[in-house]
Design an enzyme around this catalytic site. Structure first.
Site, PDB file in Angstrom:
ATOM      1  N   CYS A  38      -2.333  72.784 -15.813  1.00  0.00           N
ATOM      2  CA  CYS A  38      -2.204  72.718 -17.274  1.00  0.00           C
ATOM      3  C   CYS A  38      -3.553  72.833 -17.965  1.00  0.00           C
ATOM      4  O   CYS A  38      -4.560  72.307 -17.494  1.00  0.00           O
ATOM      5  CB  CYS A  38      -1.574  71.401 -17.689  1.00  0.00           C
ATOM      6  SG  CYS A  38       0.032  71.123 -16.975  1.00  0.00           S
ATOM      7  N   LYS A  72      -5.797  77.061 -10.291  1.00  0.00           N
ATOM      8  CA  LYS A  72      -7.202  77.032  -9.879  1.00  0.00           C
ATOM      9  C   LYS A  72      -7.715  75.609  -9.785  1.00  0.00           C
ATOM     10  O   LYS A  72      -8.536  75.281  -8.932  1.00  0.00           O
ATOM     11  CB  LYS A  72      -8.026  77.821 -10.910  1.00  0.00           C
ATOM     12  CG  LYS A  72      -9.481  78.033 -10.530  1.00  0.00           C
ATOM     13  CD  LYS A  72      -9.594  78.999  -9.387  1.00  0.00           C
ATOM     14  CE  LYS A  72     -10.997  79.125  -8.853  1.00  0.00           C
ATOM     15  NZ  LYS A  72     -10.991  79.734  -7.510  1.00  0.00           N
ATOM     16  N   ARG A 119      -6.587  79.281 -14.709  1.00  0.00           N
ATOM     17  CA  ARG A 119      -6.247  78.023 -14.056  1.00  0.00           C
ATOM     18  C   ARG A 119      -4.852  78.058 -13.450  1.00  0.00           C
ATOM     19  O   ARG A 119      -4.518  77.235 -12.607  1.00  0.00           O
ATOM     20  CB  ARG A 119      -6.313  76.871 -15.073  1.00  0.00           C
ATOM     21  CG  ARG A 119      -7.703  76.590 -15.588  1.00  0.00           C
ATOM     22  CD  ARG A 119      -7.652  75.736 -16.833  1.00  0.00           C
ATOM     23  NE  ARG A 119      -7.120  74.412 -16.599  1.00  0.00           N
ATOM     24  CZ  ARG A 119      -7.861  73.328 -16.420  1.00  0.00           C
ATOM     25  NH1 ARG A 119      -9.162  73.396 -16.456  1.00  0.00           N
ATOM     26  NH2 ARG A 119      -7.311  72.153 -16.213  1.00  0.00           N
ATOM     27  N   ASN A 149      -1.911  66.916 -20.063  1.00  0.00           N
ATOM     28  CA  ASN A 149      -2.202  67.445 -18.739  1.00  0.00           C
ATOM     29  C   ASN A 149      -2.245  66.267 -17.787  1.00  0.00           C
ATOM     30  O   ASN A 149      -3.125  65.421 -17.916  1.00  0.00           O
ATOM     31  CB  ASN A 149      -3.572  68.149 -18.804  1.00  0.00           C
ATOM     32  CG  ASN A 149      -4.033  68.635 -17.456  1.00  0.00           C
ATOM     33  OD1 ASN A 149      -3.269  68.582 -16.496  1.00  0.00           O
ATOM     34  ND2 ASN A 149      -5.263  69.116 -17.385  1.00  0.00           N
ATOM     35  N   GLY A 150      -1.283  66.160 -16.877  1.00  0.00           N
ATOM     36  CA  GLY A 150      -1.250  65.010 -15.965  1.00  0.00           C
ATOM     37  C   GLY A 150       0.177  64.603 -15.717  1.00  0.00           C
ATOM     38  O   GLY A 150       1.119  65.319 -16.061  1.00  0.00           O
ATOM     39  N   LYS A 157      -5.649  82.365   2.964  1.00  0.00           N
ATOM     40  CA  LYS A 157      -5.775  83.466   1.994  1.00  0.00           C
ATOM     41  C   LYS A 157      -4.543  84.347   2.052  1.00  0.00           C
ATOM     42  O   LYS A 157      -4.011  84.742   1.034  1.00  0.00           O
ATOM     43  CB  LYS A 157      -6.984  84.323   2.344  1.00  0.00           C
ATOM     44  CG  LYS A 157      -8.335  84.234   1.752  1.00  0.00           C
ATOM     45  CD  LYS A 157      -8.694  83.653   0.486  1.00  0.00           C
ATOM     46  CE  LYS A 157      -8.216  82.295   0.180  1.00  0.00           C
ATOM     47  NZ  LYS A 157      -9.144  81.287  -0.104  1.00  0.00           N
ATOM     48  N   HIS A 167       0.637  76.799  24.655  1.00  0.00           N
ATOM     49  CA  HIS A 167       1.314  75.497  24.578  1.00  0.00           C
ATOM     50  C   HIS A 167       2.444  75.521  23.549  1.00  0.00           C
ATOM     51  O   HIS A 167       2.909  74.467  23.131  1.00  0.00           O
ATOM     52  CB  HIS A 167       0.293  74.398  24.262  1.00  0.00           C
ATOM     53  CG  HIS A 167      -0.795  74.313  25.290  1.00  0.00           C
ATOM     54  ND1 HIS A 167      -0.569  73.879  26.578  1.00  0.00           N
ATOM     55  CD2 HIS A 167      -2.105  74.663  25.233  1.00  0.00           C
ATOM     56  CE1 HIS A 167      -1.695  73.950  27.267  1.00  0.00           C
ATOM     57  NE2 HIS A 167      -2.647  74.429  26.478  1.00  0.00           N
ATOM     58  N   GLU A 222      -1.387  82.616   0.476  1.00  0.00           N
ATOM     59  CA  GLU A 222      -1.381  82.376  -0.974  1.00  0.00           C
ATOM     60  C   GLU A 222      -1.321  83.675  -1.775  1.00  0.00           C
ATOM     61  O   GLU A 222      -0.760  83.701  -2.858  1.00  0.00           O
ATOM     62  CB  GLU A 222      -2.550  81.482  -1.414  1.00  0.00           C
ATOM     63  CG  GLU A 222      -3.912  82.103  -1.432  1.00  0.00           C
ATOM     64  CD  GLU A 222      -4.980  81.136  -1.976  1.00  0.00           C
ATOM     65  OE1 GLU A 222      -6.108  81.182  -1.475  1.00  0.00           O
ATOM     66  OE2 GLU A 222      -4.686  80.361  -2.889  1.00  0.00           O
ATOM     67  N   TRP A 241       1.807  74.011 -16.208  1.00  0.00           N
ATOM     68  CA  TRP A 241       2.119  74.262 -14.794  1.00  0.00           C
ATOM     69  C   TRP A 241       3.136  73.190 -14.445  1.00  0.00           C
ATOM     70  O   TRP A 241       2.802  72.010 -14.385  1.00  0.00           O
ATOM     71  CB  TRP A 241       0.834  74.126 -13.971  1.00  0.00           C
ATOM     72  CG  TRP A 241       0.932  74.581 -12.558  1.00  0.00           C
ATOM     73  CD1 TRP A 241       0.737  75.847 -12.084  1.00  0.00           C
ATOM     74  CD2 TRP A 241       1.214  73.761 -11.412  1.00  0.00           C
ATOM     75  NE1 TRP A 241       0.890  75.868 -10.716  1.00  0.00           N
ATOM     76  CE2 TRP A 241       1.184  74.593 -10.282  1.00  0.00           C
ATOM     77  CE3 TRP A 241       1.482  72.415 -11.229  1.00  0.00           C
ATOM     78  CZ2 TRP A 241       1.416  74.128  -9.000  1.00  0.00           C
ATOM     79  CZ3 TRP A 241       1.722  71.942  -9.948  1.00  0.00           C
ATOM     80  CH2 TRP A 241       1.677  72.807  -8.856  1.00  0.00           C
TER      81      TRP A 241
HETATM   82  O1  M6R Z   1     -11.209  72.793  -6.692  1.00  0.00           O
HETATM   83  P1  M6R Z   1     -11.060  72.464  -5.239  1.00  0.00           P
HETATM   84  O2  M6R Z   1     -12.053  73.129  -4.386  1.00  0.00           O
HETATM   85  O3  M6R Z   1     -11.032  70.967  -5.007  1.00  0.00           O
HETATM   86  O4  M6R Z   1      -9.619  72.995  -4.861  1.00  0.00           O
HETATM   87  C1  M6R Z   1      -9.067  72.733  -3.598  1.00  0.00           C
HETATM   88  C2  M6R Z   1      -7.931  73.693  -3.285  1.00  0.00           C
HETATM   89  O5  M6R Z   1      -6.904  73.543  -4.224  1.00  0.00           O
HETATM   90  C3  M6R Z   1      -8.392  75.154  -3.281  1.00  0.00           C
HETATM   91  O6  M6R Z   1      -9.441  75.340  -2.389  1.00  0.00           O
HETATM   92  C4  M6R Z   1      -7.241  76.086  -2.886  1.00  0.00           C
HETATM   93  O7  M6R Z   1      -6.872  75.851  -1.573  1.00  0.00           O
HETATM   94  C5  M6R Z   1      -7.673  77.534  -3.075  1.00  0.00           C
HETATM   95  N1  M6R Z   1      -6.970  78.110  -4.193  1.00  0.00           N
HETATM   96  C6  M6R Z   1      -7.384  78.395  -1.914  1.00  0.00           C
HETATM   97  O8  M6R Z   1      -7.828  79.694  -2.140  1.00  0.00           O
END
Ligand code: M6R
Length: 601
Positions: A2, A596, A27, A103-104, A481, A500, A484, A77
């Site tokens: 958000c 983000k 974001r 936001n929260g 990567k 295993h 996502e 979000w």
């Molecule tokens: O802002 P941060 O580094 O704490 O965020 C952690 C994760 O949410 C972030 O690294 C996420 O996994 C990435 N979008 C992956 O590409």
């Protein structure tokens, strides 16, 4: 996640709100809305489950002369309640005068909603945030001032969050936050609130970060109330406008991938010397320690894995990674140095982890890309990873920056603790200094070799990633990567674990990406999957499918361990994920469901 914006400006409020919401699009969000005060003391509210551009189109049909320069806006979000226009912010009270963006998460929302409903309040959405509007409404009905009404409301809500309230009747706007980012700025053209300084653009020269307990009203000058006697420090705002543009690239991810070699060189120039002589660590003024726990999530956690390995390998220092959302389970002694690794510095899981009893006695060093973040304020010391703005939701250049900065911190601390001598730190730095060239070489090869490989994977339901030793964390990052960006499953395993269990997944044509940092054992694992018909993509030295590894191959290195392991292997995997995602028609800068800055637990 958000995003909040608010303004009290002499310019057009809708223009400002839409522009600043656009700046927060990176974001991640699934709906958007604004409320602008009308000349008559009412409000125009527009909401959409599409992009900010949709609001801009809706505005074109509105007579803007009826509107003032006072308004609030939000990108949502979804957490409580599905993605729909009625659940998009701003939310209003029963009178239609109080407008709220939030936001929260309000943890006691059900209880509050039940109390408010039985008192006669009518709710028009499913979201927790709406209770704020009705609580403020009650406070105002009892004669409270708007700022006090917000303070009292926050006291009744459990959980963390940033809130901005507009009373369209009076045209007043107040904001407050608890454990969530909210910044305020004043300029000759007005005053502004936002959850992220990117929203301000070039309009302001400085800003202030709200602390828990602060309440601020947009006015000239800003009006501070709340429980704190002093105001937060004023921070100079350096507008990164040119950095935010695409500069001819098709998307931010492509640009951010390309920036990595140069960024690596800049970081090593900045921290290299202070890492080898220990001054980097000394400048942090932290006590000695005999264990390290690196707390993070997602890509930052992967970067933490490489930094933890550097502590272990170079200093025989016990070092582990801790998944932030599982940190309550970690057993840590007071002499453990906690390194909180976070690009945004606003990740709720990390902030919550640091509040846990088990971490409370430990010193916390934040390695973050945001020196004004909640994490930076909470930590005992911070080191910036200085990657510049990363707009793509998928972390790319910040990963490289975290790894190099973290390894520099490790070397510096180990030197100061007497665990690595100066000659050794110099030789480690020499190895690190090869990294920008290795990354550049890997980038050139990846751009050439990877696109046709990605095209061959278009029908593959998923991909397995393998590595050994230092390569395992890179395999993890490659798999993260890929999933996502492409929305295909991708799993990583230490290659030795294959037989295993996971080997059962491999059949004719199964794509298997191997971070092949050399050695006979991984060659054996490659043979195992090849024998079962896997579609192999090896990232290694000459003869590999993607011959992108240079000095990081095990063979030419004495102890088989580069300071960062095969860091350059990450570039072909970023390129692979991006190319396949584009082939599948995905939005590589804004993958679905992701944000983000993950400000909820
Ligand atoms: O802002 P941060 O580094 O704490 O965020 C952690 C994760 O949410 C972030 O690294 C996420 O996994 C990435 N979008 C992956 O590409």
């Amino acid at each position: 996640m958000c995003g909040i914006v608010a303004c009290r400006t002499t310019d057009s409020a809708p223009d400002y709100l839409c522009e600043s919401l656009e700046a927060l699009e990176y974001r991640g969000y699934d709906s958007v809305g604004i409320a602008v005060q009308t000349v008559g003391g009412g409000a125009l509210r527009l909401r959409s489950t599409r992009r900010v551009a949709d609001l801009v189109e809706q505005m074109a049909a509105v007579a803007t002369r009826e509107l003032t320069g006072v308004g609030i806006g939000h990108t949502r979000w979804a957490t409580h309640g599905g993605v729909s226009e009625r659940n998009a912010h701003p939310h209003t009270d029963c009178t239609g005068s109080v407008h709220v963006v939030h936001n929260g998460i309000i943890e006691n929302c059900d209880e509050l909603r039940a109390t408010l409903t039985s008192a006669g309040h009518l709710f028009s959405s499913d979201v927790d945030s709406e209770v704020i509007a009705h609580l403020v409404e009650d406070e105002l009905a009892f004669g409270a001032d708007l700022a006090d009404a917000l303070s009292h409301t926050i006291d009744r809500c459990e959980g963390s969050g940033a809130i901005v309230v507009m009373d369209s009747h009076s045209g007043r706007i107040v904001g407050a936050s608890r454990h969530a980012p909210l910044v305020v700025a004043a300029s000759p053209n007005g005053s502004f609130l936002a959850s992220d300084i990117s929203a301000f653009g070039p309009r302001v020269a400085s800003f202030q970060v709200l602390r828990d307990g602060d309440v601020v009203e947009l006015a000239a000058p800003l009006r501070w109330t709340g429980i704190r006697p002093d105001q937060p420090d004023v921070v100079t705002h350096e507008w990164a406008g040119t950095e935010l543009g695409l500069h001819g690239y098709p998307d931010h991810m492509a640009k951010e991938i390309d920036e990595q070699p140069e960024l690596a060189a800049r970081i090593l120039d900045r921290v290299g010397a202070s890492a080898t002589n220990g001054s980097l660590w000394r400048s942090l003024d932290l006590p000695d320690f005999d264990r390290v726990a690196i707390v993070g999530c997602g890509t930052s956690l992967n970067a933490g894995g490489i930094v933890a390995a550097a502590f272990r390998r170079f200093g025989r220092m016990p070092a582990e990674t801790v998944i932030a959302s599982e940190a309550a389970e970690a057993v840590l002694s007071p002499r453990t140095l906690v390194i909180a690794m976070s690009q945004s510095g606003e990740t709720a899981d990390i902030l919550r982890a640091l509040d846990g009893d088990n971490l409370a006695l430990c010193q916390v060093l934040a390695i973050t890309n945001n020196p004004h973040s909640s994490l930076a304020r909470r930590a005992n010391a911070i080191v910036e990873c200085s990657a510049g703005h990363e707009i793509g939701v998928a972390a790319t250049k910040t990963f490289v920056a975290q790894v190099l900065t973290g390894v520099a911190v490790a070397i510096s601390a180990l030197h100061e603790l007497g665990r690595v001598d100066r000659a050794n730190t110099e030789s480690i730095l020499d190895d690190l200094r090869r990294m920008p060239d290795l990354l550049a070489q890997s980038l050139t090869i990846a751009k050439d070799v990877v696109p046709p490989l990605a095209a061959q994977l278009i029908d593959a339901p998923g991909v397995i990633f393998l590595g050994r030793g230092a390569g395992v964390v890179y395999a993890a990052e490659g798999a993260l990567k890929l999933k996502e960006l492409t929305y295909r499953w991708a799993e990583h395993y230490p290659a030795g674990e294959l037989k295993h269990g996971p080997l059962a997944l491999v059949e004719e044509g199964t794509p298997v990406v191997v971070v092949d940092s050399g050695g006979s054992r991984i060659a054996g694992n490659i043979a195992e999957v090849a024998a079962r018909g896997a579609r192999l993509i090896t990232i290694g030295g000459a003869g590999s499918t993607i011959p992108a590894l240079g000095h990081s191959l095990i063979a030419p290195v004495d102890n088989g361990f580069q300071p960062c392991g095969p860091l350059e292997s990450v570039i072909p995997m970023q390129v692979l994920a991006r190319e396949l995602a584009l082939d599948l028609g995905r939005d590589v800068d804004k993958p679905r469901n992701l944000a983000k800055s993950v400000t909820v637990e």
